[in-house]
Design an enzyme around this catalytic site. Structure first.
Site, PDB file in Angstrom:
ATOM      1  N   LYS A  96       0.815  -1.210   0.000  1.00  0.00           N
ATOM      2  CA  LYS A  96       0.000   0.000   0.000  1.00  0.00           C
ATOM      3  C   LYS A  96       0.856   1.270   0.000  1.00  0.00           C
ATOM      4  O   LYS A  96       0.358   2.353  -0.318  1.00  0.00           O
ATOM      5  CB  LYS A  96      -0.954   0.014   1.191  1.00  0.00           C
ATOM      6  CG  LYS A  96      -0.308   0.124   2.554  1.00  0.00           C
ATOM      7  CD  LYS A  96      -1.354   0.056   3.657  1.00  0.00           C
ATOM      8  CE  LYS A  96      -0.735   0.148   5.042  1.00  0.00           C
ATOM      9  NZ  LYS A  96      -0.088   1.432   5.301  1.00  0.00           N
ATOM     10  N   ASP A  97       2.150   1.159   0.346  1.00  0.00           N
ATOM     11  CA  ASP A  97       3.029   2.323   0.367  1.00  0.00           C
ATOM     12  C   ASP A  97       3.644   2.632  -0.993  1.00  0.00           C
ATOM     13  O   ASP A  97       4.220   3.707  -1.179  1.00  0.00           O
ATOM     14  CB  ASP A  97       4.167   2.124   1.377  1.00  0.00           C
ATOM     15  CG  ASP A  97       3.679   2.078   2.817  1.00  0.00           C
ATOM     16  OD1 ASP A  97       2.607   2.650   3.096  1.00  0.00           O
ATOM     17  OD2 ASP A  97       4.367   1.462   3.656  1.00  0.00           O
ATOM     18  N   ARG A 108      -8.053   8.951   4.238  1.00  0.00           N
ATOM     19  CA  ARG A 108      -9.083   7.946   3.910  1.00  0.00           C
ATOM     20  C   ARG A 108      -9.858   7.534   5.149  1.00  0.00           C
ATOM     21  O   ARG A 108     -11.104   7.530   5.152  1.00  0.00           O
ATOM     22  CB  ARG A 108      -8.391   6.722   3.276  1.00  0.00           C
ATOM     23  CG  ARG A 108      -9.284   5.507   3.088  1.00  0.00           C
ATOM     24  CD  ARG A 108      -8.481   4.319   2.558  1.00  0.00           C
ATOM     25  NE  ARG A 108      -7.398   3.942   3.452  1.00  0.00           N
ATOM     26  CZ  ARG A 108      -7.541   3.123   4.508  1.00  0.00           C
ATOM     27  NH1 ARG A 108      -8.725   2.598   4.784  1.00  0.00           N
ATOM     28  NH2 ARG A 108      -6.507   2.821   5.271  1.00  0.00           N
ATOM     29  N   ARG A 109      -9.133   7.169   6.202  1.00  0.00           N
ATOM     30  CA  ARG A 109      -9.801   6.742   7.435  1.00  0.00           C
ATOM     31  C   ARG A 109     -10.572   7.884   8.073  1.00  0.00           C
ATOM     32  O   ARG A 109     -11.696   7.704   8.554  1.00  0.00           O
ATOM     33  CB  ARG A 109      -8.772   6.172   8.409  1.00  0.00           C
ATOM     34  CG  ARG A 109      -8.186   4.838   7.979  1.00  0.00           C
ATOM     35  CD  ARG A 109      -6.975   4.454   8.811  1.00  0.00           C
ATOM     36  NE  ARG A 109      -6.463   3.132   8.449  1.00  0.00           N
ATOM     37  CZ  ARG A 109      -5.236   2.722   8.709  1.00  0.00           C
ATOM     38  NH1 ARG A 109      -4.369   3.529   9.321  1.00  0.00           N
ATOM     39  NH2 ARG A 109      -4.845   1.507   8.345  1.00  0.00           N
ATOM     40  N   CYS A 142      -0.241  10.679  -2.605  1.00  0.00           N
ATOM     41  CA  CYS A 142      -0.075  10.043  -1.303  1.00  0.00           C
ATOM     42  C   CYS A 142      -1.068  10.566  -0.273  1.00  0.00           C
ATOM     43  O   CYS A 142      -1.223   9.974   0.801  1.00  0.00           O
ATOM     44  CB  CYS A 142       1.353  10.230  -0.792  1.00  0.00           C
ATOM     45  SG  CYS A 142       1.866  11.957  -0.663  1.00  0.00           S
ATOM     46  N   ARG A 200       0.922   9.807  14.555  1.00  0.00           N
ATOM     47  CA  ARG A 200       1.880   9.077  13.740  1.00  0.00           C
ATOM     48  C   ARG A 200       2.739   8.225  14.645  1.00  0.00           C
ATOM     49  O   ARG A 200       2.615   8.256  15.862  1.00  0.00           O
ATOM     50  CB  ARG A 200       2.735  10.051  12.930  1.00  0.00           C
ATOM     51  CG  ARG A 200       2.018  10.646  11.721  1.00  0.00           C
ATOM     52  CD  ARG A 200       2.984  11.407  10.860  1.00  0.00           C
ATOM     53  NE  ARG A 200       4.066  10.561  10.351  1.00  0.00           N
ATOM     54  CZ  ARG A 200       5.138  11.026   9.744  1.00  0.00           C
ATOM     55  NH1 ARG A 200       5.283  12.335   9.569  1.00  0.00           N
ATOM     56  NH2 ARG A 200       6.084  10.211   9.303  1.00  0.00           N
ATOM     57  N   ARG A 235       1.398   4.019  18.551  1.00  0.00           N
ATOM     58  CA  ARG A 235      -0.015   4.388  18.445  1.00  0.00           C
ATOM     59  C   ARG A 235      -0.868   3.647  19.476  1.00  0.00           C
ATOM     60  O   ARG A 235      -1.799   4.218  20.049  1.00  0.00           O
ATOM     61  CB  ARG A 235      -0.504   4.137  17.017  1.00  0.00           C
ATOM     62  CG  ARG A 235      -0.016   5.214  16.055  1.00  0.00           C
ATOM     63  CD  ARG A 235      -0.466   4.965  14.638  1.00  0.00           C
ATOM     64  NE  ARG A 235       0.365   3.980  13.960  1.00  0.00           N
ATOM     65  CZ  ARG A 235       0.081   3.461  12.776  1.00  0.00           C
ATOM     66  NH1 ARG A 235      -1.039   3.817  12.154  1.00  0.00           N
ATOM     67  NH2 ARG A 235       0.896   2.603  12.216  1.00  0.00           N
TER      68      ARG A 235
END
Length: 310
Positions: free
Chosen positions: A90-91, A138-139, A248, A156, A162
């Site tokens: 996904k990166d 997105r989230r 991105c 982050r 997290r």
């Protein structure tokens, strides 16, 4: 398999595998290295590479180069300092890198997002005003569509950081990729797997990309660790990225489900190219053999529908 800092010398018969230095990246790369050792019969060595994305002082919204978490890894691969790079798929930017090829996509882990909450409350149970941590556009956009009474707090750091912020009460909950939690043995931290209809996962979330130089004669051997079904699903999802010309920071989700010769693709796009929000789901039948082109065509069609103006 051993681990050395970037630039350490070693026996040329050892395959050097470039990886980011986080615990999750090293765990994923070690799993991939074991598969590569099985098919090549060669020992491997992890080479830790620091990327722009690992520098918390650099905003992910404005990285020096596209692909903050992969650009430096690609540099050392092209320069021959490592033989293989392992990325969270996904990166990877959707545009291919000249001289490099994704030779294998191993079997995917969970693709969904997961909620980690301090009081073990699910997304529907969080009180109004609860602080939910995520730095993903997105989230964040999906959460606020579902629960506009929540407060989104940018956070982050690696997975452990997290989770610690949730435990310390800096946020009431956080959204992370379920795959990362599972690969680190932190499945018990998951309060709830989030329905993809609520938050559509990132394209290729939970999948790994094994990248090599296109002229490396060993590439065909390493390709044996490829998982056929995962490659098909990822091809459809990442074609959505290409089709909408995502950056991105684009709030884009794409999630596919493969059942036999039937492929279903769900995608979600927010605040991009004049589209406030769009959600599309389509199912197609796949040809037998290698249906990768069918999967990409589905992704392209879904991207076109996402960009259609009402």
């Amino acid at each position: 398999m051993s681990q050395t800092p970037q630039g350490a010398s070693g026996d040329r018969r050892v395959l050097k595998i470039g990886t980011r230095g986080s615990r999750l990246a090293r765990s994923q790369s070690a799993m991939t290295a074991a598969l590569i050792e099985q098919v090549t019969g060669l020992p491997t060595e992890l080479v830790i590479v620091h990327t722009d994305g690992d520098d918390l002082s650099i905003p992910l919204s404005a990285p020096p180069r596209p692909g903050a978490f992969v650009a430096r890894l690609r540099d050392v691969l092209l320069d021959g300092e490592v033989d293989i790079a392992v990325h969270s798929f996904k990166d990877l930017p959707f545009a291919p890198m000249p001289g490099l090829s994704v030779v294998a996509v191993p079997q995917r882990a969970a693709a969904l997002d997961a909620l980690v909450s301090r009081d073990a409350l699910g997304l529907d149970e969080l009180p109004a005003g609860s602080k939910v941590g995520t730095s993903s556009p997105r989230r964040a956009s999906a959460l606020l569509r579902y629960r506009d009474d929540l407060e989104i707090v940018p956070i982050r750091g690696n997975v452990d950081t997290r989770i610690r912020k949730v435990r310390e009460g800096r946020v009431d909950a956080a959204v992370l990729a379920a795959a990362g939690l599972e690969r680190l043995g932190l499945h018990d931290e998951i309060t709830e797997l989030i329905d993809p209809k609520v938050i559509v996962p990132a394209p290729a979330q939970g999948a790994l990309a094994v990248e090599m130089r296109t002229d490396d004669p060993l590439a065909a051997t390493v390709a044996q660790i490829n998982d056929h079904d995962t490659r098909i699903q990822v091809a459809a999802e990442r074609q959505v990225l290409t089709g909408v010309q995502a950056t991105c920071t684009t709030a884009i989700g794409a999630h596919s489900v493969l059942q036999g010769y039937s492929l279903t693709l769900m995608a979600d796009l927010t605040d991009h190219m004049g589209v406030a929000h769009a959600h599309v789901a389509r199912t197609i039948g796949l040809r037998r053999g290698d249906p990768t082109d069918d999967a990409r065509a589905l992704g392209e069609s879904v991207a076109e529908q996402l960009l259609e103006r009402p």
